[in-house]
Write an enzyme that holds these catalytic residues in place. Structure first.
Site, PDB file in Angstrom:
ATOM      1  N   CYS A  77      -8.194   8.511 -78.190  1.00  0.00           N
ATOM      2  CA  CYS A  77      -9.280   7.542 -78.274  1.00  0.00           C
ATOM      3  C   CYS A  77      -8.989   6.286 -77.452  1.00  0.00           C
ATOM      4  O   CYS A  77      -9.788   5.867 -76.628  1.00  0.00           O
ATOM      5  CB  CYS A  77      -9.539   7.157 -79.728  1.00  0.00           C
ATOM      6  SG  CYS A  77     -10.919   6.011 -79.898  1.00  0.00           S
ATOM      7  N   GLU A 100     -21.861  12.790 -71.305  1.00  0.00           N
ATOM      8  CA  GLU A 100     -21.518  11.369 -71.184  1.00  0.00           C
ATOM      9  C   GLU A 100     -21.012  11.041 -69.790  1.00  0.00           C
ATOM     10  O   GLU A 100     -21.448  10.057 -69.162  1.00  0.00           O
ATOM     11  CB  GLU A 100     -20.468  10.996 -72.235  1.00  0.00           C
ATOM     12  CG  GLU A 100     -21.013  10.920 -73.646  1.00  0.00           C
ATOM     13  CD  GLU A 100     -19.939  10.670 -74.684  1.00  0.00           C
ATOM     14  OE1 GLU A 100     -20.283  10.207 -75.772  1.00  0.00           O
ATOM     15  OE2 GLU A 100     -18.747  10.955 -74.413  1.00  0.00           O
ATOM     16  N   TYR A 130     -20.804  16.883 -75.457  1.00  0.00           N
ATOM     17  CA  TYR A 130     -20.994  15.442 -75.342  1.00  0.00           C
ATOM     18  C   TYR A 130     -20.123  14.827 -74.249  1.00  0.00           C
ATOM     19  O   TYR A 130     -20.550  13.884 -73.568  1.00  0.00           O
ATOM     20  CB  TYR A 130     -20.780  14.756 -76.690  1.00  0.00           C
ATOM     21  CG  TYR A 130     -19.344  14.685 -77.164  1.00  0.00           C
ATOM     22  CD1 TYR A 130     -18.549  13.582 -76.883  1.00  0.00           C
ATOM     23  CD2 TYR A 130     -18.778  15.721 -77.910  1.00  0.00           C
ATOM     24  CE1 TYR A 130     -17.241  13.512 -77.318  1.00  0.00           C
ATOM     25  CE2 TYR A 130     -17.480  15.658 -78.353  1.00  0.00           C
ATOM     26  CZ  TYR A 130     -16.716  14.554 -78.060  1.00  0.00           C
ATOM     27  OH  TYR A 130     -15.402  14.496 -78.486  1.00  0.00           O
ATOM     28  N   LYS A 174     -13.680   5.263 -71.970  1.00  0.00           N
ATOM     29  CA  LYS A 174     -14.987   5.856 -71.685  1.00  0.00           C
ATOM     30  C   LYS A 174     -16.100   4.851 -71.972  1.00  0.00           C
ATOM     31  O   LYS A 174     -17.041   4.719 -71.188  1.00  0.00           O
ATOM     32  CB  LYS A 174     -15.177   7.107 -72.536  1.00  0.00           C
ATOM     33  CG  LYS A 174     -16.540   7.755 -72.395  1.00  0.00           C
ATOM     34  CD  LYS A 174     -16.749   8.832 -73.441  1.00  0.00           C
ATOM     35  CE  LYS A 174     -16.863   8.235 -74.828  1.00  0.00           C
ATOM     36  NZ  LYS A 174     -17.038   9.268 -75.880  1.00  0.00           N
ATOM     37  N   HIS A 191     -40.045  -6.746 -86.564  1.00  0.00           N
ATOM     38  CA  HIS A 191     -40.980  -6.586 -85.447  1.00  0.00           C
ATOM     39  C   HIS A 191     -40.815  -7.726 -84.437  1.00  0.00           C
ATOM     40  O   HIS A 191     -40.596  -8.866 -84.833  1.00  0.00           O
ATOM     41  CB  HIS A 191     -42.406  -6.582 -85.984  1.00  0.00           C
ATOM     42  CG  HIS A 191     -43.448  -6.359 -84.939  1.00  0.00           C
ATOM     43  ND1 HIS A 191     -43.686  -5.123 -84.391  1.00  0.00           N
ATOM     44  CD2 HIS A 191     -44.288  -7.235 -84.333  1.00  0.00           C
ATOM     45  CE1 HIS A 191     -44.650  -5.221 -83.494  1.00  0.00           C
ATOM     46  NE2 HIS A 191     -45.028  -6.495 -83.445  1.00  0.00           N
ATOM     47  N   CYS A 242     -12.387   7.509 -76.182  1.00  0.00           N
ATOM     48  CA  CYS A 242     -13.461   6.585 -76.562  1.00  0.00           C
ATOM     49  C   CYS A 242     -13.375   5.216 -75.904  1.00  0.00           C
ATOM     50  O   CYS A 242     -14.374   4.709 -75.389  1.00  0.00           O
ATOM     51  CB  CYS A 242     -13.458   6.374 -78.074  1.00  0.00           C
ATOM     52  SG  CYS A 242     -12.850   7.729 -79.066  1.00  0.00           S
ATOM     53  N   GLU A 277     -37.849  -0.470 -85.855  1.00  0.00           N
ATOM     54  CA  GLU A 277     -38.830  -0.594 -86.933  1.00  0.00           C
ATOM     55  C   GLU A 277     -39.544   0.734 -87.193  1.00  0.00           C
ATOM     56  O   GLU A 277     -40.055   0.970 -88.288  1.00  0.00           O
ATOM     57  CB  GLU A 277     -39.844  -1.690 -86.608  1.00  0.00           C
ATOM     58  CG  GLU A 277     -40.764  -1.394 -85.450  1.00  0.00           C
ATOM     59  CD  GLU A 277     -41.748  -2.539 -85.194  1.00  0.00           C
ATOM     60  OE1 GLU A 277     -42.537  -2.852 -86.111  1.00  0.00           O
ATOM     61  OE2 GLU A 277     -41.707  -3.124 -84.097  1.00  0.00           O
TER      62      GLU A 277
END
Length: 483
Positions: A44, A183, A179, A52, A466, A49, A471
């Site tokens: 990681c 990615e 992934y 990356k 909003h 992670c 939302e």
């Protein structure tokens, strides 16, 4: 006085192993050692992670200039400086590794820079020749990327290699549809690389929600990634001079740069790569990157000889408390191939310490774990996909896709997806899937509500913020479909 050198010996200095070691030592007062054969921080922090995500940030600036112009700013485009970015990236990884080493030292953990294997159920042997005994041994050795078993696969890179490139290629072929493949396809495209992607399956991101997968694939194609589904490599080799005709771009190798005017014979170059696909097409690429799978790091550790059971991929088989078939040996993280996420490995490490050193048997909880895929746009997900939920029980699906205000005003055609999968019987939200900028940030908060057992009506009672994209998660009143 203990009959062992240590109460706990951890093998592996990644996030899970380091957390378990320092909590066992610092909080539980255990005498702990840890061995790491590579850099501290593991996949990681050093080659996953962390770097990356920094590359993701860098790649997203590619669209900022054009968007800013549409918002009234006068900005100039400029080339991406990989050399400058890479130097800063390397400095950051050095800093993070130093943090991990300091955490261990401050917790009183003895750290050994060496490869470790098991001599018996209580003895660890290091590559330095030293041996130590421990009452408990924790395997946290992680996993590694693997190349496919095809001729000349050594010519291709894997994910670990991408962080060490001296220059960016002009053309790259990415093989895979998970992934990691998706990615890096988005990252490299954002950094100005011409990206082609082969995936042998019918759609990328297998195992994730089907509707979300389709939207992401469409977005990748629209951005300019040349995505070929149902396609794989048939043959690959170093490109010949004949292959290179019509391909004047420079060729980048892992070891440096080989220009087209290099005096080195073509057959000795690890530069341009000729590839033939299953659809019959052939092309030349500067680099080929394989993102076709990972394997747990269990080779040559003496595990099976001791009775530790391994699975089909070499993963360590454990029970709900992370204990192996040998009572003194436990395993956490990617080496178990249960749920290969850094925060999960850390939680597994904490549960191990609670169970073994604090007298509080704590099974590992792998339910409702939020995660994110850092494509462009991002994909945040928690819980069941629509397909998995439908196989389990009757459901309602609430889904909406729209153009978000910020990018629509800038003239981009980007679309986002907000989706809830709901149990018709209990009304609990079984799955939440978001494809949108910063979806990873949003899904973390949705994950809290779902972990608490929130129902669709709980979402409905929540007042919307909003104007925001998020939302829509609390304003979808009518089901899109039933299943």
């Amino acid at each position: 006085m203990s009959d062992f050198d240590y109460d706990l010996f951890v093998i592996g200095g990644g996030s899970g192993g380091v957390r378990a070691a320092r909590v066992a030592a610092g909080d539980a007062g255990a005498k702990v050692a840890l061995a790491e054969a590579d850099r501290y921080g593991g996949t990681c922090v050093i080659r996953g992670c962390g770097p990356k995500k920094l590359m993701v940030f860098a790649s997203e600036y590619a669209e900022v200039v054009e968007d800013a112009r549409n918002y009234g700013w006068s900005l100039q485009e400029g080339p991406f400086d990989w050399t400058g970015f890479h130097a800063r990236l390397s400095d950051e990884l050095d800093r993070l590794e130093g943090v991990y080493r300091k955490l261990l030292k401050n917790s009183g953990v003895d750290a050994y820079d060496a490869r470790a294997r098991l001599k018996d159920e209580h003895t660890v042997e290091l590559s330095t020749g030293e041996t130590f005994t421990a009452k408990h041994i924790l395997l946290a050795t992680g996993g590694r990327p693997v190349r496919p078993e095809i001729p000349n696969a050594h010519l291709g890179l894997v994910s670990d290699d991408l962080f060490h490139l001296e220059e960016l290629p002009k053309r790259i072929l990415i093989v895979g549809g998970g992934y990691i493949a998706c990615e890096f396809a988005c990252i490299l495209h954002g950094l100005g690389v011409e990206v082609t992607q082969f995936y042998r399956g019918a759609q990328v991101l297998r195992g994730f929600d089907e509707e979300a997968r389709g939207l992401i694939a469409d977005a990748m194609t629209e951005r300019g990634i040349d995505l070929h589904l149902g396609t794989d490599i048939v043959e690959m080799r170093c490109a010949t001079d004949e292959d290179l005709e019509g391909h004047p771009q420079s060729a980048i190798s892992m070891s440096g740069t080989i220009r087209e005017d290099s005096e080195e014979p073509a057959e000795n170059r690890e530069g341009p790569i000729w590839v033939k696909a299953t659809n019959g097409d052939a092309a030349v690429f500067d680099l080929v990157f394989f993102a076709t799978g990972r394997r747990p790091n269990t080779d040559d550790m003496g595990l099976e000889e001791l009775g530790v059971k391994l699975g089909r991929k070499g993963e360590v088989l454990v029970d709900e408390y992370s204990q192996t078939a040998v009572p003194s040996i436990y395993a956490i993280g990617d080496v178990t191939d249960r749920m290969n996420l850094t925060p999960v490995a850390i939680r597994e490490g904490m549960a191990f310490v609670e169970t073994v050193f604090k007298g509080n048997p704590t099974p590992v909880d792998h339910e409702m774990v939020p995660s994110a895929v850092f494509t462009q746009p991002e994909f945040g997900t928690v819980g069941l996909s629509e397909e998995d939920a439908r196989d389990q029980e009757p459901i309602e699906v609430y889904s909406t896709s729209f153009r978000p205000m910020q990018t629509a005003f800038a003239g981009r055609s980007d679309r986002v997806l907000m989706k809830l999968v709901v149990s018709r019987e209990t009304r609990k939200v079984l799955g939440c899937h978001i494809v949108a900028p910063n979806a990873g940030e949003m899904i973390q908060l949705a994950g809290i509500a779902m972990k608490m057992g929130a129902t669709k009506e709980d979402f409905d009672r929540t007042v919307a913020v909003h104007p925001t994209m998020s939302e829509e998660i609390v304003t979808m009143r009518n089901p899109t479909r039933h299943g």
